[in-house]
Write a protein that holds these residues in place. Sequence first.
Motif, PDB file in Angstrom:
ATOM      1  N   ASN A 148      -5.662 -11.280   4.883  1.00  0.00           N
ATOM      2  CA  ASN A 148      -5.501 -10.476   5.970  1.00  0.00           C
ATOM      3  C   ASN A 148      -5.478 -11.438   7.357  1.00  0.00           C
ATOM      4  O   ASN A 148      -4.823 -10.803   8.250  1.00  0.00           O
ATOM      5  CB  ASN A 148      -6.368  -9.055   6.231  1.00  0.00           C
TER       6      ASN A 148
ATOM      7  N   HIS B 204      -0.155  -9.043  -2.243  1.00  0.00           N
ATOM      8  CA  HIS B 204      -0.362  -9.581  -0.648  1.00  0.00           C
ATOM      9  C   HIS B 204       0.524 -10.797  -0.442  1.00  0.00           C
ATOM     10  O   HIS B 204       0.781 -11.465  -1.111  1.00  0.00           O
ATOM     11  CB  HIS B 204      -1.721 -10.152  -0.429  1.00  0.00           C
TER      12      HIS B 204
ATOM     13  N   ASN C 250     -14.037  -4.614   5.626  1.00  0.00           N
ATOM     14  CA  ASN C 250     -12.982  -5.305   4.554  1.00  0.00           C
ATOM     15  C   ASN C 250     -13.067  -4.558   3.201  1.00  0.00           C
ATOM     16  O   ASN C 250     -12.045  -4.603   2.380  1.00  0.00           O
ATOM     17  CB  ASN C 250     -13.210  -6.607   4.547  1.00  0.00           C
TER      18      ASN C 250
ATOM     19  N   LYS D 257     -10.771  -1.652   2.781  1.00  0.00           N
ATOM     20  CA  LYS D 257      -9.366  -2.077   2.560  1.00  0.00           C
ATOM     21  C   LYS D 257      -8.952  -2.079   1.159  1.00  0.00           C
ATOM     22  O   LYS D 257      -7.683  -2.099   0.971  1.00  0.00           O
ATOM     23  CB  LYS D 257      -8.928  -3.172   3.402  1.00  0.00           C
TER      24      LYS D 257
END
Length: 305
Positions: free
Chosen positions: A28, A56, A253, A256
């Motif tokens: 990220n 991702h 985190n 997420k």
Amino acid sequence: MNKNINFLYCFDENYNKQAFTSIISILNNISEVINIHIIHTQELTLSSFPKVIISHSNLNNISFYKFEDYNYHFPNTENVHISVATYFRLFINNYLPETIDHVVFLDPDVICLKNPIEELRSAIGKLKDSKYVICANTEHLRGESRINVDSKYFNAGFMIIDFEKWVKKNVQNNLIELLNKLSENIYQWDQDVLNSYFNGEYLEIEKWLNFKANLYDLEQSKNNIYFIHYLGSHKPWLTSGGFERSAKYYHENFNKINEDNYHITHKWKLRSLYDLAIAIFSLKIYRLDKPVAFLKEFIKSLFKK
């Protein structure tokens, strides 16, 4: 240098959630696609990972390797919070393809706070142009006679490795030889073995690439930090470390990739209850963004196997 940066993790099933949290923090924050390599106790597959990681846009490739080199004695792994997985990085020759020219090794308790690409590329370039095999950050400047270290001693939780030199210099076999030789003099697991071998011969990296959460004031330095490392036994997923100011970066985190707001585990449940009581009476619990959610999830965690 335009090759994708290679990141390496070594862990077992007890650290799956921590490693996933570390990985998503990197994905990220980075500004380009990367490769991730994982040496694990089990036969991992893509289905083992959260979809948000596998899909991702910054993940170029992820490779899994099952550790098989158990025919060695791994000192100081009984009745401690460290497993034999900490020694896996001594054996990377046996798993990583030799076509890789470098790896950035991270412990699963390392969280990325901002884009590190430029800093990493600079460090990799300097390492390639130097005589050294690894980049690391010095933990202390005193010698360690028990493992034949003359002066400085580095933290092995974040290393940049010139894998071409590692293979060429036969580092793995030398490390295994030291593992057997040092044996009962090993306190800090494979970190001692690595330090004994390199004995101060490494390229220094700035503390911002391996910022120790328990040693420095994180809040005053936050804008400079690329990676925060949760050293020691007071981890953010334990109640002994869950109320530290630095823990929020881990849980942000974690959230997420999980439905829960907080990652909560217990070494000893009675000790966790004691630490929670201390946090309530000292008002440290209000350092959390969602203290009520934490209490609910804490209670639920007590009944998990």
